[in-house]
Scaffold this active site. Structure first.
Site, PDB file in Angstrom:
ATOM      1  N   TYR A 181       0.830  -1.203   0.000  1.00  0.00           N
ATOM      2  CA  TYR A 181       0.000   0.000   0.000  1.00  0.00           C
ATOM      3  C   TYR A 181       0.865   1.254   0.000  1.00  0.00           C
ATOM      4  CZ  TYR A 181       1.140   0.478   4.986  1.00  0.00           C
ATOM      5  OH  TYR A 181       1.809   0.634   6.186  1.00  0.00           O
ATOM      6  N   CYS A 182       0.249   2.360  -0.402  1.00  0.00           N
ATOM      7  CA  CYS A 182       0.914   3.671  -0.354  1.00  0.00           C
ATOM      8  C   CYS A 182      -0.161   4.725  -0.125  1.00  0.00           C
ATOM      9  CB  CYS A 182       1.728   3.937  -1.625  1.00  0.00           C
ATOM     10  SG  CYS A 182       0.768   3.857  -3.150  1.00  0.00           S
ATOM     11  N   THR A 183       0.178   5.990  -0.279  1.00  0.00           N
ATOM     12  CA  THR A 183      -0.754   7.070   0.077  1.00  0.00           C
ATOM     13  C   THR A 183      -2.015   7.079  -0.771  1.00  0.00           C
ATOM     14  OG1 THR A 183       1.154   8.406   0.700  1.00  0.00           O
ATOM     15  CG2 THR A 183      -0.955   9.547   0.486  1.00  0.00           C
ATOM     16  N   GLY A 185      -2.089   5.264  -4.055  1.00  0.00           N
ATOM     17  CA  GLY A 185      -2.125   4.143  -4.986  1.00  0.00           C
ATOM     18  C   GLY A 185      -1.117   4.179  -6.115  1.00  0.00           C
ATOM     19  N   ILE A 210      -4.133   4.635   1.058  1.00  0.00           N
ATOM     20  CA  ILE A 210      -4.557   4.940   2.427  1.00  0.00           C
ATOM     21  C   ILE A 210      -5.697   5.960   2.440  1.00  0.00           C
ATOM     22  CG2 ILE A 210      -3.807   5.888   4.647  1.00  0.00           C
ATOM     23  CD1 ILE A 210      -0.931   5.035   3.807  1.00  0.00           C
TER      24      ILE A 210
END
Length: 298
Positions: A181-183, A185, A210
């Site tokens: 995952y990241c901020t 996508g 997120i």
């Protein structure tokens, strides 16, 4: 302008799509942004576009409509976040080689190879499985202020360091189920493709990142502790909207719980660090006694 349109929001967006002349596109887009009045940062490359802008609801609505008129971006997803006033102080639109800097010798095209996208609800359910590896695809300082529970913290300062970290630390885990995952996508689009190409058998990514997970009415940001780092003047935003949430950030100076980032005011340093209210005042936002001494004598 109506009272509703006097309210502000931040838009996060990206799309991997061919842009033949990024320099020309960036020049035209900068002119459009200035005329419209939105502020933020937008990166343009031959592989696509990646941006975050802030403006009134009227401005952001016009911004989205302008994109929708271009067939390349008519299905581009925009993430909306309410904010008080602009989240940026200026507008920057620049052409780059990549819209996220991974610098692979053999680049990954997310339109050809990428991980399986999981909805927030699917992500929430899959995280509960015991035999999964939850991998944070962000930088270490982003992890330190907030992350999913049981997620692995990569020891990296920049996204381009992540492939090297993977080869050193997870090369023997290619048969495991990977959740990354990241901020918002965008980093996972390319990174998950890299993992697939490296032979990882079951690679999954959080669709929308997120930010989308925190906004989802079902998940309500559950199992995310701390706050999410964002690349604008807000620095952090809330994610977990349940009663089961924790503070994970630690003050650089005293080690107490803290959730506020500050930049060291010394230009030659400018270190981004977490500090509690007491230490922020005692150190004048500086990251060390050395910088504080310099700051107080200038």
């Amino acid at each position: 302008m109506s009272e509703e349109n006097n309210k502000y929001e931040v838009l996060l967006f990206y799309k991997y799509v061919i842009i033949d002349d990024p320099e020309y596109f960036a020049k035209k887009h900068l002119k459009f942004c200035k005329e419209l009045g939105v502020l933020g940062r937008v990166l343009v490359a031959k592989e696509g576009i990646n941006g975050t802008v802030s403006g009134t609801l009227e401005q952001t609505e016009a911004y989205i409509k302008a994109f929708r008129k271009d067939s390349r971006f008519e299905d581009m997803e925009f993430k909306h976040e309410k904010t008080e006033g602009h989240a940026f102080t200026r507008i920057s639109v620049k052409a780059r080689d990549e819209i996220v800097t991974l610098k692979l010798e053999d680049d990954v095209n997310p339109n050809e190879v990428t991980g399986t996208h999981l909805s927030p609800k699917e992500w929430q359910e899959t995280m509960e499985n015991e035999d999964v590896i939850i991998l944070d695809a962000r930088n270490d300082y982003e992890y330190d202020i907030g992350h999913f529970r049981n997620a692995i913290r990569p020891d990296i300062k920049a996204f381009r360091e992540l492939p090297g970290w993977i080869k050193k630390n997870l090369a023997d885990k290619k048969d495991k189920k990977i959740l990354t995952y990241c901020t918002g996508g965008i980093r996972c689009e390319k990174f998950s493709g890299y993992l697939v190409r490296e032979g990882f058998e079951d690679v999954n990514q959080l669709h929308g990142g997120i930010i989308k997970y925190g906004q989802d009415p079902e998940t309500k940001g559950s199992n995310f502790d701390g706050k999410c780092f964002v690349f604008d003047d807000r620095l952090t935003v809330d994610v977990n909207r349940t009663e089961d949430k924790k503070v994970v950030g630690k003050c650089l100076h005293c080690g107490q719980e803290a959730e506020q980032f500050v930049n060291c005011p010394i230009d030659e340093c400018d270190k981004l660090h977490i500090a509690c209210d007491t230490c922020r005042e005692n150190y004048q936002n500086c990251c060390s006694d050395v910088c504080k001494d310099v700051y107080l004598t200038t």
